[in-house]
Design an enzyme around this catalytic site. Structure first.
Site, PDB file in Angstrom:
ATOM      1  N   ASN A 131     -21.546  -1.433  -3.819  1.00 17.70           N
ATOM      2  CA  ASN A 131     -21.137  -0.921  -2.493  1.00 17.70           C
ATOM      3  C   ASN A 131     -20.786  -2.004  -1.474  1.00 17.70           C
ATOM      4  O   ASN A 131     -21.620  -2.859  -1.175  1.00 17.70           O
ATOM      5  CB  ASN A 131     -22.295  -0.130  -1.889  1.00 17.70           C
ATOM      6  CG  ASN A 131     -22.310   1.270  -2.404  1.00 17.70           C
ATOM      7  OD1 ASN A 131     -21.388   2.024  -2.147  1.00 17.70           O
ATOM      8  ND2 ASN A 131     -23.353   1.602  -3.146  1.00 17.70           N
ATOM      9  N   ALA A 148     -22.011   5.595   2.057  1.00 14.38           N
ATOM     10  CA  ALA A 148     -23.266   5.833   2.785  1.00 14.38           C
ATOM     11  C   ALA A 148     -23.438   5.016   4.075  1.00 14.38           C
ATOM     12  O   ALA A 148     -23.743   5.616   5.125  1.00 14.38           O
ATOM     13  CB  ALA A 148     -24.447   5.617   1.847  1.00 14.38           C
ATOM     14  N   TYR A 187     -14.016   8.373 -12.152  1.00 16.66           N
ATOM     15  CA  TYR A 187     -13.788   7.066 -11.504  1.00 16.66           C
ATOM     16  C   TYR A 187     -14.306   5.884 -12.356  1.00 16.66           C
ATOM     17  O   TYR A 187     -13.607   4.898 -12.558  1.00 16.66           O
ATOM     18  CB  TYR A 187     -14.489   7.098 -10.143  1.00 16.66           C
ATOM     19  CG  TYR A 187     -14.444   5.815  -9.350  1.00 16.66           C
ATOM     20  CD1 TYR A 187     -13.262   5.385  -8.756  1.00 16.66           C
ATOM     21  CD2 TYR A 187     -15.596   5.043  -9.166  1.00 16.66           C
ATOM     22  CE1 TYR A 187     -13.227   4.213  -8.003  1.00 16.66           C
ATOM     23  CE2 TYR A 187     -15.572   3.879  -8.412  1.00 16.66           C
ATOM     24  CZ  TYR A 187     -14.381   3.468  -7.841  1.00 16.66           C
ATOM     25  OH  TYR A 187     -14.348   2.301  -7.097  1.00 16.66           O
ATOM     26  N   CYS A 238     -19.789   1.484 -10.831  1.00 14.42           N
ATOM     27  CA  CYS A 238     -19.722   2.812 -11.465  1.00 14.42           C
ATOM     28  C   CYS A 238     -19.391   2.716 -12.953  1.00 14.42           C
ATOM     29  O   CYS A 238     -19.389   3.741 -13.644  1.00 14.42           O
ATOM     30  CB  CYS A 238     -18.715   3.707 -10.747  1.00 14.42           C
ATOM     31  SG  CYS A 238     -19.314   4.252  -9.143  1.00 14.42           S
ATOM     32  N   ASP A 266       0.859  -1.196   0.000  1.00 19.44           N
ATOM     33  CA  ASP A 266       0.000   0.000   0.000  1.00 19.44           C
ATOM     34  C   ASP A 266       0.889   1.238   0.000  1.00 19.44           C
ATOM     35  O   ASP A 266       2.043   1.185   0.448  1.00 19.44           O
ATOM     36  CB  ASP A 266      -0.917   0.020   1.228  1.00 19.44           C
ATOM     37  CG  ASP A 266      -2.169   0.850   1.001  1.00 19.44           C
ATOM     38  OD1 ASP A 266      -3.269   0.269   0.844  1.00 19.44           O
ATOM     39  OD2 ASP A 266      -2.067   2.104   0.957  1.00 19.44           O
ATOM     40  N   ASP A 276       4.400   3.260  -3.780  1.00 24.48           N
ATOM     41  CA  ASP A 276       3.442   3.922  -4.671  1.00 24.48           C
ATOM     42  C   ASP A 276       3.362   3.096  -5.953  1.00 24.48           C
ATOM     43  O   ASP A 276       4.311   3.068  -6.751  1.00 24.48           O
ATOM     44  CB  ASP A 276       3.900   5.351  -4.977  1.00 24.48           C
ATOM     45  CG  ASP A 276       2.917   6.081  -5.896  1.00 24.48           C
ATOM     46  OD1 ASP A 276       1.961   5.434  -6.393  1.00 24.48           O
ATOM     47  OD2 ASP A 276       3.113   7.286  -6.121  1.00 24.48           O
ATOM     48  N   LYS A 290     -12.291   2.734 -14.388  1.00 26.39           N
ATOM     49  CA  LYS A 290     -12.551   1.316 -14.106  1.00 26.39           C
ATOM     50  C   LYS A 290     -12.871   0.577 -15.406  1.00 26.39           C
ATOM     51  O   LYS A 290     -12.405  -0.537 -15.636  1.00 26.39           O
ATOM     52  CB  LYS A 290     -13.724   1.172 -13.124  1.00 26.39           C
ATOM     53  CG  LYS A 290     -13.421   1.640 -11.706  1.00 26.39           C
ATOM     54  CD  LYS A 290     -12.488   0.676 -10.999  1.00 26.39           C
ATOM     55  CE  LYS A 290     -12.236   1.022  -9.557  1.00 26.39           C
ATOM     56  NZ  LYS A 290     -11.107   0.288  -8.980  1.00 26.39           N
ATOM     57  N   ARG A 349     -29.863   1.911  -3.583  1.00 28.05           N
ATOM     58  CA  ARG A 349     -28.587   1.209  -3.761  1.00 28.05           C
ATOM     59  C   ARG A 349     -28.707  -0.185  -3.136  1.00 28.05           C
ATOM     60  O   ARG A 349     -29.619  -0.441  -2.348  1.00 28.05           O
ATOM     61  CB  ARG A 349     -27.448   1.930  -3.007  1.00 28.05           C
ATOM     62  CG  ARG A 349     -27.086   3.297  -3.505  1.00 28.05           C
ATOM     63  CD  ARG A 349     -26.383   3.283  -4.842  1.00 28.05           C
ATOM     64  NE  ARG A 349     -25.958   4.616  -5.216  1.00 28.05           N
ATOM     65  CZ  ARG A 349     -26.740   5.548  -5.738  1.00 28.05           C
ATOM     66  NH1 ARG A 349     -28.005   5.291  -5.964  1.00 28.05           N
ATOM     67  NH2 ARG A 349     -26.248   6.730  -6.068  1.00 28.05           N
ATOM     68  N   GLY A 403     -13.199   6.779  -3.086  1.00 28.51           N
ATOM     69  CA  GLY A 403     -14.016   7.059  -1.907  1.00 28.51           C
ATOM     70  C   GLY A 403     -15.478   7.042  -2.306  1.00 28.51           C
ATOM     71  O   GLY A 403     -15.815   6.594  -3.408  1.00 28.51           O
TER      72      GLY A 403
HETATM   73  P1  NAD Z   1      -9.728   1.771   0.233  1.00 32.44           P
HETATM   74  O1  NAD Z   1      -9.577   3.193  -0.133  1.00 32.44           O
HETATM   75  O2  NAD Z   1     -10.029   1.429   1.646  1.00 32.44           O
HETATM   76  O3  NAD Z   1      -8.442   0.937  -0.225  1.00 32.44           O
HETATM   77  C1  NAD Z   1      -7.683   1.255  -1.352  1.00 32.44           C
HETATM   78  C2  NAD Z   1      -6.230   1.279  -0.922  1.00 32.44           C
HETATM   79  O4  NAD Z   1      -5.429   1.554  -2.073  1.00 32.44           O
HETATM   80  C3  NAD Z   1      -5.939   2.380   0.091  1.00 32.44           C
HETATM   81  O5  NAD Z   1      -5.396   1.847   1.288  1.00 32.44           O
HETATM   82  C4  NAD Z   1      -4.934   3.267  -0.617  1.00 32.44           C
HETATM   83  O6  NAD Z   1      -3.927   3.806   0.237  1.00 32.44           O
HETATM   84  C5  NAD Z   1      -4.328   2.314  -1.643  1.00 32.44           C
HETATM   85  N1  NAD Z   1      -3.717   3.039  -2.743  1.00 32.44           N
HETATM   86  C6  NAD Z   1      -4.199   4.135  -3.385  1.00 32.44           C
HETATM   87  N2  NAD Z   1      -3.303   4.564  -4.287  1.00 32.44           N
HETATM   88  C7  NAD Z   1      -2.232   3.732  -4.207  1.00 32.44           C
HETATM   89  C8  NAD Z   1      -0.993   3.680  -4.882  1.00 32.44           C
HETATM   90  N3  NAD Z   1      -0.665   4.595  -5.795  1.00 32.44           N
HETATM   91  N4  NAD Z   1      -0.124   2.690  -4.558  1.00 32.44           N
HETATM   92  C9  NAD Z   1      -0.433   1.779  -3.596  1.00 32.44           C
HETATM   93  N5  NAD Z   1      -1.609   1.778  -2.932  1.00 32.44           N
HETATM   94  C10 NAD Z   1      -2.505   2.749  -3.229  1.00 32.44           C
HETATM   95  O7  NAD Z   1     -10.860   1.194  -0.744  1.00 32.44           O
HETATM   96  P2  NAD Z   1     -11.642  -0.200  -0.703  1.00 32.44           P
HETATM   97  O8  NAD Z   1     -13.032   0.096  -0.338  1.00 32.44           O
HETATM   98  O9  NAD Z   1     -10.874  -1.199   0.056  1.00 32.44           O
HETATM   99  O10 NAD Z   1     -11.633  -0.561  -2.255  1.00 32.44           O
HETATM  100  C11 NAD Z   1     -10.731  -1.501  -2.820  1.00 32.44           C
HETATM  101  C12 NAD Z   1     -10.976  -1.580  -4.317  1.00 32.44           C
HETATM  102  O11 NAD Z   1     -12.337  -1.948  -4.575  1.00 32.44           O
HETATM  103  C13 NAD Z   1     -10.723  -0.273  -5.084  1.00 32.44           C
HETATM  104  O12 NAD Z   1     -10.166  -0.559  -6.323  1.00 32.44           O
HETATM  105  C14 NAD Z   1     -12.123   0.269  -5.271  1.00 32.44           C
HETATM  106  O13 NAD Z   1     -12.201   1.115  -6.393  1.00 32.44           O
HETATM  107  C15 NAD Z   1     -12.926  -1.005  -5.458  1.00 32.44           C
HETATM  108  N6  NAD Z   1     -14.359  -0.823  -5.112  1.00 32.44           N
HETATM  109  C16 NAD Z   1     -14.718  -0.641  -3.811  1.00 32.44           C
HETATM  110  C17 NAD Z   1     -16.062  -0.474  -3.512  1.00 32.44           C
HETATM  111  C18 NAD Z   1     -16.529  -0.277  -2.085  1.00 32.44           C
HETATM  112  O14 NAD Z   1     -17.742  -0.122  -1.876  1.00 32.44           O
HETATM  113  N7  NAD Z   1     -15.665  -0.271  -1.091  1.00 32.44           N
HETATM  114  C19 NAD Z   1     -17.031  -0.476  -4.531  1.00 32.44           C
HETATM  115  C20 NAD Z   1     -16.604  -0.641  -5.849  1.00 32.44           C
HETATM  116  C21 NAD Z   1     -15.265  -0.842  -6.129  1.00 32.44           C
END
Ligand code: NAD
Length: 334
Positions: free
Chosen positions: A176, A191, A147, A118, A32, A52, A151, A220, A77
Site C-alpha cells: 500500500n 484505506a 487484480y 496482491c 495516461d 489508451d 499482476k 497492513r 483501486g
Molecule cells: P492510479 O489509479 O492513481 O494511477 C494509474 C493510472 O493509470 C491512472 O491515472 C489511470 O488513468 C491510468 N490508466 C489506466 N488505464 C489506462 C490505459 N488503458 N491507458 C493509459 N493509462 C491508463 O494508481 P497508482 O496508485 O498511482 O498506482 C500505480 C501503479 O502501482 C498501478 O499499476 C498499481 O496497480 C500499482 N500499485 C499501486 C499500489 C498503491 O497502493 N497505490 C499498490 C500496489 C500496486
C-alpha cells in the site's frame, strides 16, 4: 540526461514520478488515458500524451523515440474497487503486454513494471500477526482474484521478455502506497486516504461516527509516496532481476490507523464496523530482507509523519473543492 516515458502519469504514483524525473533534469514523456483536466499533477516542460495504452499502436506511439519506460498504468483501486471489477483489473494485461512488445521492437533499454502485494498467496495472509511476506511467498500461486492474478501474469511476462528477447526488465511489488495527490474519494481510494476523508468529513459536517470496513483488526503496512519514488528509481537502475518487495514493514491494524488519524485531527469518533464491506486478506506485511541486502535501504518514513502530510493535503482539497463539480489540477512549474 535520460529519456523516460512514464505510463499512468495522470495517476497518483506516476504523477509524483514524472515530477521527480523532471526535477532531476531528464527528458520526460507522460502518458495516461484520462483527459488532462483529470490528471492529479501536470509537470511543465514534460510532453503529455493522452492515450489508451490497452491499444497496441498507442503503445508504439507512446514509447517511440525514448529509451526507458516505467509502466504504472493500470485500472485499479482499493479493495472496494478490485473486489467488484475483476475483469476490468485483468484487462490491464493488455497495457503491459503491448508496452513490452513496443519496448522490445523499438529497442528501449530498460522497462519497469509496478506489481503489487496482491500477488501473494492468500493462504499466507490469514492471520493478523503476519510475519511479513517474502518474495518466494507468491508461489505456489493463489493471488488476489482478478487484480492479483493479472499482476502475477504480467510479472512473468516481464521475466520472459528478459530471457527470450534481452529486454532489461525490473519489477517491484508495491505494498500500500499513500500520500498527497492520490485518490481520496469516488470508490477507488485506499484505506489511509479513505479514513482521512471520513474523519475530515466528520469535522466539516459535524458527524459523530465513522464507518470502518471489517472488524478493524485486519493488518497492513503503508508506504509513504516519497519512499516509493526513491525505491522505484533504485530498483530500476539496480541489477535486481527478480520481483522484489517495495513496502513498509511497519504493520498496523486498521483500528490503529484510525487512532493515528484521529490523533492528527484531534477529533474522536464513535466507530461502527461494517462486516459486510470488502476487507481483503486478514494480515499483510512487507518482508524487507532482500531490498535491504541489495540496496542497503528500505522504506522508512514513519506512518504517523506521512499520514499528517496526507491528512493536511486531503483537508485542503476538500475545503477547496466543496460544492464544485471537478477538482483542481495542480501544475508543477520549473
Ligand atoms: P492510479 O489509479 O492513481 O494511477 C494509474 C493510472 O493509470 C491512472 O491515472 C489511470 O488513468 C491510468 N490508466 C489506466 N488505464 C489506462 C490505459 N488503458 N491507458 C493509459 N493509462 C491508463 O494508481 P497508482 O496508485 O498511482 O498506482 C500505480 C501503479 O502501482 C498501478 O499499476 C498499481 O496497480 C500499482 N500499485 C499501486 C499500489 C498503491 O497502493 N497505490 C499498490 C500496489 C500496486
Amino acid at each position: 540526461m535520460k529519456q523516460i516515458v512514464i505510463c499512468g502519469a495522470g495517476g497518483f504514483i506516476g504523477g509524483h514520478l514524472t515530477k521527480a524525473f523532471k526535477t532531476m533534469g531528464h527528458k520526460v514523456r507522460a502518458v495516461d488515458i484520462k483527459p488532462l483536466t483529470r490528471w492529479y499533477q501536470i509537470t511543465t516542460g514534460v510532453e503529455n500524451f493522452v492515450l489508451d495504452l490497452k491499444n497496441k499502436e498507442n503503445c508504439y506511439q507512446a514509447l517511440n523515440g525514448y529509451e526507458e519506460v516505467f509502466n504504472l498504468a493500470a485500472d485499479m483501486g482499493g479493495m472496494g474497487f478490485i473486489e467488484t471489477h475483476k475483469a476490468e483489473c485483468m484487462l490491464s494485461v493488455l497495457i503491459n503486454t503491448h508496452l513490452l512488445m513496443a519496448a522490445r521492437d523499438l529497442g528501449l533499454r530498460r522497462y519497469f513494471y509496478s506489481s503489487s502485494a496482491c500477488v501473494y498467496n492468500g493462504e499466507k495472509q490469514t492471520d493478523t500477526n503476519n510475519p511479513g511476506l517474502k518474495e518466494s511467498d507468491a508461489y505456489p500461486a493463489l493471488a488476489e482474484d482478478g487484480y492479483g492474478w493479472e499482476k502475477l501474469f504480467s510479472e512473468r511476462m516481464c521475466r520472459h521478455f528478459k530471457e527470450d528477447f534481452g529486454l532489461i526488465t525490473r519489477v517491484a511489488r508495491f505494498h500500500n502506497v499513500y500520500g498527497p495527490f492520490g485518490t481520496y474519494d469516488g470508490g477507488r481510494e485506499k484505506a489511509p486516504a479513505a479514513i482521512c476523508r471520513k474523519v475530515i468529513e466528520s469535522e466539516l459536517y459535524d458527524k459523530k461516527e465513522i464507518v470502518i470496513w471489517g472488524d478493524g483488526h485486519q493488518t497492513r503496512s503503508f508506504m509513504y509516496i516519497d519512499d516509493c519514488i526513491k525505491g522505484i528509481q533504485d530498483i530500476m537502475y539496480s541489477n535486481i532481476e527478480e520481483p522484489i518487495n517495495l513496502g513498509s514493514s511497519e504493520m498496523v491494524s486498521i483500528n490503529q490507523l484510525v487512532d493515528y488519524v484521529e490523533e492528527i485531527a484531534k477529533h474522536k469518533l464513535e466507530r461502527k464496523y461494517d462486516l459486510t464491506a470488502p476487507k481483503g486478506v486478514r494480515g499483510r506485511n512487507s518482508e524487507n530482507t532482500l531490498i535491504k541486502q541489495y540496496l542497503e535501504w528500505e522504506p522508512s518514513i514513519p506512518l504517523k509523519n506521512g499520514l499528517k502530510k496526507t491528512y493536511d493535503w486531503i483537508k485542503e482539497q476538500m475545503i477547496e473543492n466543496k460544492g464544485k463539480d471537478s477538482k483542481k489540477v495542480v501544475f508543477n512549474e520549473f
